[in-house]
Design a protein around this motif. Structure first.
Motif, PDB file in Angstrom:
ATOM      1  N   ILE A 250      64.984  20.562  71.032  1.00  0.00           N
ATOM      2  CA  ILE A 250      64.885  20.857  72.150  1.00  0.00           C
ATOM      3  C   ILE A 250      64.735  22.106  72.683  1.00  0.00           C
ATOM      4  O   ILE A 250      63.993  22.655  73.403  1.00  0.00           O
ATOM      5  CB  ILE A 250      66.233  20.269  73.012  1.00  0.00           C
ATOM      6  CG1 ILE A 250      66.570  19.015  72.800  1.00  0.00           C
ATOM      7  CG2 ILE A 250      65.994  20.482  74.459  1.00  0.00           C
ATOM      8  CD1 ILE A 250      68.052  18.136  73.132  1.00  0.00           C
ATOM      9  N   ALA A 251      65.445  23.117  71.893  1.00  0.00           N
ATOM     10  CA  ALA A 251      65.070  24.322  72.207  1.00  0.00           C
ATOM     11  C   ALA A 251      65.770  25.255  71.046  1.00  0.00           C
ATOM     12  O   ALA A 251      66.269  24.482  70.053  1.00  0.00           O
ATOM     13  CB  ALA A 251      65.899  24.837  73.391  1.00  0.00           C
TER      14      ALA A 251
ATOM     15  N   GLY B  67      64.633  35.175  82.199  1.00  0.00           N
ATOM     16  CA  GLY B  67      65.744  34.139  82.571  1.00  0.00           C
ATOM     17  C   GLY B  67      66.977  34.640  82.331  1.00  0.00           C
ATOM     18  O   GLY B  67      67.289  35.406  81.385  1.00  0.00           O
ATOM     19  N   LEU B  68      68.064  34.592  83.404  1.00  0.00           N
ATOM     20  CA  LEU B  68      69.179  35.051  83.071  1.00  0.00           C
ATOM     21  C   LEU B  68      70.286  34.268  83.686  1.00  0.00           C
ATOM     22  O   LEU B  68      70.199  33.768  84.934  1.00  0.00           O
ATOM     23  CB  LEU B  68      69.351  36.440  83.822  1.00  0.00           C
ATOM     24  CG  LEU B  68      70.821  37.034  83.689  1.00  0.00           C
ATOM     25  CD1 LEU B  68      71.421  37.394  82.359  1.00  0.00           C
ATOM     26  CD2 LEU B  68      71.046  38.254  84.439  1.00  0.00           C
TER      27      LEU B  68
ATOM     28  N   ILE C   5      63.011  26.028  80.007  1.00  0.00           N
ATOM     29  CA  ILE C   5      62.100  26.393  79.286  1.00  0.00           C
ATOM     30  C   ILE C   5      61.209  25.402  79.098  1.00  0.00           C
ATOM     31  O   ILE C   5      59.823  25.633  79.236  1.00  0.00           O
ATOM     32  CB  ILE C   5      62.729  26.812  77.894  1.00  0.00           C
ATOM     33  CG1 ILE C   5      63.304  28.341  78.058  1.00  0.00           C
ATOM     34  CG2 ILE C   5      61.557  27.116  76.815  1.00  0.00           C
ATOM     35  CD1 ILE C   5      64.447  28.564  76.892  1.00  0.00           C
ATOM     36  N   LYS C   6      61.621  24.060  79.012  1.00  0.00           N
ATOM     37  CA  LYS C   6      60.649  22.744  78.651  1.00  0.00           C
ATOM     38  C   LYS C   6      59.760  22.916  79.848  1.00  0.00           C
ATOM     39  O   LYS C   6      58.765  22.392  79.968  1.00  0.00           O
ATOM     40  CB  LYS C   6      61.559  21.615  78.442  1.00  0.00           C
ATOM     41  CG  LYS C   6      60.700  20.518  77.971  1.00  0.00           C
ATOM     42  CD  LYS C   6      61.591  19.170  77.648  1.00  0.00           C
ATOM     43  CE  LYS C   6      60.697  18.139  77.460  1.00  0.00           C
ATOM     44  NZ  LYS C   6      61.495  16.968  76.971  1.00  0.00           N
ATOM     45  N   GLN C   7      60.254  23.177  81.118  1.00  0.00           N
ATOM     46  CA  GLN C   7      59.652  22.773  82.297  1.00  0.00           C
ATOM     47  C   GLN C   7      58.713  24.011  82.638  1.00  0.00           C
ATOM     48  O   GLN C   7      58.023  24.045  83.629  1.00  0.00           O
ATOM     49  CB  GLN C   7      60.612  22.545  83.498  1.00  0.00           C
ATOM     50  CG  GLN C   7      61.334  21.225  83.387  1.00  0.00           C
ATOM     51  CD  GLN C   7      60.294  19.999  83.241  1.00  0.00           C
ATOM     52  OE1 GLN C   7      59.239  20.021  83.894  1.00  0.00           O
ATOM     53  NE2 GLN C   7      60.558  19.265  82.400  1.00  0.00           N
ATOM     54  N   GLY C   8      58.772  25.181  81.890  1.00  0.00           N
ATOM     55  CA  GLY C   8      57.960  26.253  82.101  1.00  0.00           C
ATOM     56  C   GLY C   8      58.529  27.400  83.054  1.00  0.00           C
ATOM     57  O   GLY C   8      57.712  28.224  83.469  1.00  0.00           O
ATOM     58  N   LEU C   9      60.009  27.184  83.403  1.00  0.00           N
ATOM     59  CA  LEU C   9      60.204  28.162  84.393  1.00  0.00           C
ATOM     60  C   LEU C   9      60.692  29.531  83.634  1.00  0.00           C
ATOM     61  O   LEU C   9      60.554  30.472  84.398  1.00  0.00           O
ATOM     62  CB  LEU C   9      61.589  27.680  84.952  1.00  0.00           C
ATOM     63  CG  LEU C   9      61.545  26.357  85.844  1.00  0.00           C
ATOM     64  CD1 LEU C   9      63.013  25.781  86.588  1.00  0.00           C
ATOM     65  CD2 LEU C   9      60.639  26.711  87.035  1.00  0.00           C
TER      66      LEU C   9
ATOM     67  N   THR D  85      65.547  30.410  73.656  1.00  0.00           N
ATOM     68  CA  THR D  85      63.851  30.203  73.576  1.00  0.00           C
ATOM     69  C   THR D  85      63.445  29.027  73.235  1.00  0.00           C
ATOM     70  O   THR D  85      64.212  27.987  72.839  1.00  0.00           O
ATOM     71  CB  THR D  85      63.442  31.332  72.713  1.00  0.00           C
ATOM     72  OG1 THR D  85      63.339  30.837  71.412  1.00  0.00           O
ATOM     73  CG2 THR D  85      63.841  32.716  73.176  1.00  0.00           C
ATOM     74  N   SER D  86      62.151  28.782  73.077  1.00  0.00           N
ATOM     75  CA  SER D  86      61.764  27.346  72.648  1.00  0.00           C
ATOM     76  C   SER D  86      61.821  27.628  71.119  1.00  0.00           C
ATOM     77  O   SER D  86      61.663  28.455  70.559  1.00  0.00           O
ATOM     78  CB  SER D  86      60.213  27.283  73.213  1.00  0.00           C
ATOM     79  OG  SER D  86      59.470  28.207  72.454  1.00  0.00           O
TER      80      SER D  86
END
Length: 391
Positions: A6-7, A49-50, A100-104, A225-226
């Motif tokens: 998933i990540a 991202g935080l 991360i999966k949704q690109g945010l 992260t990815s």
């Protein structure tokens, strides 16, 4: 069909951990994030991202969203404070993975920081009323203060239903201490015997001092992260293969027993299903165990042993060094240190990286990490592995 991760967790950072004042909650959080960024081989400019988690007993201003400014993080695509009590740290990683999966975002720093130990120790900090009855203010008016009192009731119910004994709780504490002796970061390393455990002061029956978490001041952060981005980072990737949450709620009805039937099985089922595994595939556990009872119950609730058999499983030595299922290999909350949900997360990352040194488990193929909050009300979990595929 092989499932992709998933990540991944690519960075792990600690501030100084101490039983003495070593900085503000905010200062320690910044230090941990900076350490995690460096550990991942990244720059601050790479972080977009935080996610922040503070203790539920801490004031909001102790760890505000303005931590972004302290760290000089610019143009974040994701910024939030996560509040689901003891399950929040695990949830931060879950929300980071979904974002991360949704690109945010591409690289998300997740941090928990706390400074509960004051001049008189940590007892006063956690002497709060836990609402169990649904009657507003009843617990405080009755002097029912502190998580120990609430969890003690839960432990008493398990004892009544399944014959769990004080010696069983002692066996759990001794197992944690045996692991802590191998962990340079642990605070309580002196070998512990059953006689010493039974002689320790009673807090609230059935809990003795050695059944309770050992709080410290400090902060821990991870970088999520990815899976693809983690592959070429400084540290071995820690892949997230499964995650779940479970929040059963309290009805207040006579047949409702949230003390022994929690939302953890729901969290477990979702995590196992998403990873395509079962409880039998888990090779090590890092459990949120603010009290000895919580660790025993988690073994049952996550399907690692049968209902009512968690105490016997621990007493047989299965969770201790050399046992079939290593549990809380850094000493956990009882002998390692209590920094709420990031304690099990940090040890899970260390074990999956193969960086445990004397305490490294022989099999780190699938490590279960749990978080719980309230009085067994809120549950979240992760399944971590060094492998990109579990099949």
């Amino acid at each position: 069909m092989k499932r992709k991760p998933i990540a991944a967790i690519s960075g792990l950072g600690f501030s100084e951990l101490s039983r003495k004042p070593v900085g503000t909650t905010r200062e320690l959080a910044a230090a941990a994030v900076e350490a995690a960024i460096a550990d991942a081989g990244l720059e601050k400019a790479d972080i977009d991202g935080l996610l922040i988690n503070r203790s539920p007993v801490a004031d909001a201003e102790e760890l505000p969203l303005r931590l972004q400014n302290d760290l000089q993080l610019r143009g974040l695509g994701l910024l939030a404070a996560i509040d689901s009590e003891g399950s929040s740290a695990v949830q931060m990683i879950q929300y980071a993975a979904m974002a991360i999966k949704q690109g945010l975002a591409t690289s998300v720093a997740c941090v928990f920081s706390d400074t509960p130990v004051k001049a008189k120790g940590g007892g006063d900090t956690f002497a709060i009323a836990m609402p169990l009855t649904g009657i507003e203010g009843w617990e405080r008016e009755q002097g029912f203060l502190g998580a120990a009192a609430a969890y003690a009731l839960a432990a008493q119910r398990h004892m009544a239903l399944y014959g769990t004994t004080s010696e069983d709780f002692g066996a759990y504490a001794i197992s944690c201490r045996a692991w802590a002796a191998r962990n340079p970061q642990a605070f309580l390393k002196k070998p512990l015997t059953m006689d010493e455990y039974l002689a320790s002061p009673m807090v609230v029956s059935p809990f003795r001092v050695l059944d309770c978490a050992f709080p410290v001041n400090g902060a821990i952060a991870v970088i999520v992260t990815s899976a693809e981005r983690a592959a070429d980072r400084r540290q071995p990737p820690v892949y997230v293969h499964g995650m779940g949450q479970g929040h059963r709620g309290r009805s207040g009805l006579a047949d409702d027993e949230p003390e022994v039937n929690t939302g953890a099985p729901q969290a477990a089922q979702r995590a196992y299903r998403s990873a395509g595994v079962t409880a039998r595939d888990v090779t090590a556990c890092q459990i949120y165990d603010a009290f000895s009872y919580v660790g025993i119950l988690a073994l049952e609730e996550y399907g690692l042993c049968k209902r009512g058999e968690g105490a016997a499983f621990v007493a047989a030595g299965h969770t201790a060094p050399g046992g079939a299922l290593p549990v809380n290999t850094g000493g956990g909350h009882l002998s390692g240190f209590y920094l709420q949900g990031v304690t099990p997360i940090s040890e899970g990352v260390i074990q999956v990286r193969g960086a445990g040194g004397e305490r490294q488990v022989p099999r780190n193929d699938l490590v279960l990490v749990t978080g719980s909050g309230g009085c067994l009300d809120y549950h979240a979990c992760l399944l971590l592995s060094p492998h990109t595929s579990l099949s």
